[in-house]
Design a protein around this motif. Structure first.
Motif, PDB file in Angstrom:
ATOM      1  N   THR A   3      78.458  54.147  85.300  1.00 37.88           N
ATOM      2  CA  THR A   3      79.776  53.980  84.677  1.00 37.88           C
ATOM      3  C   THR A   3      80.749  53.338  85.642  1.00 37.88           C
ATOM      4  N   ARG A   4      80.718  53.807  86.897  1.00 42.18           N
ATOM      5  CA  ARG A   4      81.621  53.226  87.901  1.00 42.18           C
ATOM      6  C   ARG A   4      81.316  51.750  88.120  1.00 42.18           C
ATOM      7  N   ASN A   5      80.023  51.421  88.196  1.00 40.51           N
ATOM      8  CA  ASN A   5      79.644  50.012  88.389  1.00 40.51           C
ATOM      9  C   ASN A   5      80.100  49.153  87.214  1.00 40.51           C
ATOM     10  N   SER A  34      77.107  58.583  86.178  1.00 37.81           N
ATOM     11  CA  SER A  34      78.450  58.382  86.723  1.00 37.81           C
ATOM     12  C   SER A  34      78.497  57.112  87.563  1.00 37.81           C
TER      13      SER A  34
END
Length: 304
Positions: A15-17, A12
């Protein structure tokens, strides 16, 4: 379970990065897509069409390419573009390197000299065109007045931008004058990055000034040579604004380059299909030259 949750949290976070990184890139990519990719794709499609901007678009196949390759003006523009690019690139590189070597010396006034040489690159093209058209006037222009003062007969004075024999040379001179300041800065930065220890060692070995230049300066400037050569070549093939301001492609078609030919076909004759076909030819020429230069970079480095 804890290991699975930790892996999910890690994914997660990754993915955010990724999304954060893409959010920084996205605005620039959207602008690039809208202003570059879409027009290039449309121009490619339009090169196979016949359109005057008002009537409906008709499929023309390869007819536009057949027309431009059968056009005397296009052939002349292609030859003149090659001549313009060859001499502009060669003379600009020589002038830029020579000026960089000069201003790299510890002399008084070099700071002002650097600024004065660099100024034409950031000056308005319209202003540059106005100044040089006045400089190159056949009757009363400072250049011809100086030539006459040096003993050249009035009947032999060049017509410059009013002469089909001299106009292209005049545009090359102005282009070199405009380009050399910017590329002088690039060469100057590279020169100042060469370790003095190399020159000191060469001096202790009895090397002459020419030998230092040939065996130390030139090889150490190889990356700069390649960059300057590549940028000058690409820019020279795309030159439009300076030609438009100085001569508008004239007199006759003596300074009509491919970029000027494309402009005339599109906006003077409303032949958007032929203009797009010519732009695709120019695109292929620039793309081919770029690919070849990158492939030849290693050989260029070995040669230097």
């Amino acid at each position: 379970m804890d290991g699975t949750n930790k892996k999910q949290r890690t994914l997660s976070l990754e993915t955010r990065n990724t999304l954060v990184g893409m959010s920084f890139i996205l605005p620039n990519f959207i602008g690039f897509a809208v202003l570059v990719l879409v027009p290039v794709a449309f121009s490619f499609l339009l090169s196979f069409m016949e359109w005057d901007g008002f009537t409906s678009i008709k499929f023309a196949g390869l007819e536009n390419f057949s027309r431009i390759f059968g056009d005397r003006v296009f052939k002349a523009a292609l030859v003149q573009t090659l001549e313009y690019s060859f001499f502009t690139v060669l003379l600009s590189m020589v002038a830029a390197l020579g000026l960089a070597l000069l201003v790299n010396q510890k002399l008084k006034g070099t700071t002002f000299f650097r600024s004065a040489i660099f100024f034409p690159y950031v000056a308005s093209v319209v202003a540059i065109g106005a100044v040089w058209k006045a400089m190159f006037m056949k009757n009363g222009g400072p250049v011809n007045v100086a030539l006459e003062a040096m003993g050249l007969a009035e009947s032999y004075l060049p017509g410059w931008f009013s002469s089909t024999d001299w106009a292209l040379l005049g545009t090359i001179i102005v282009s070199v004058w405009r380009n050399m300041g910017y590329f002088m800065i690039i060469y100057l930065a590279a020169l100042q990055g060469i370790p003095n220890s190399l020159y000191e060692a060469a001096t202790s070995d009895g090397a002459s000034g020419w030998q230092k230049f040939r065996y130390i300066t030139l090889p150490m400037l190889t990356p700069s040579h390649f960059f300057v050569f590549m940028m000058l070549t690409i820019n020279s093939f795309k030159t439009f604004d300076l030609i438009f301001v100085l001569t508008e492609g004239g007199p006759g078609t003596s300074t009509t380059l491919l970029s000027m030919y494309i402009y005339n076909q599109a906006f003077s004759y409303m032949r958007y299909g032929m203009a797009s076909a010519a732009s695709m030819v120019l695109f292929l020429i620039i793309g081919t030259i770029t690919v070849l230069m990158f492939r030849m970079e290693k050989k260029f480095n070995d040669f230097m």
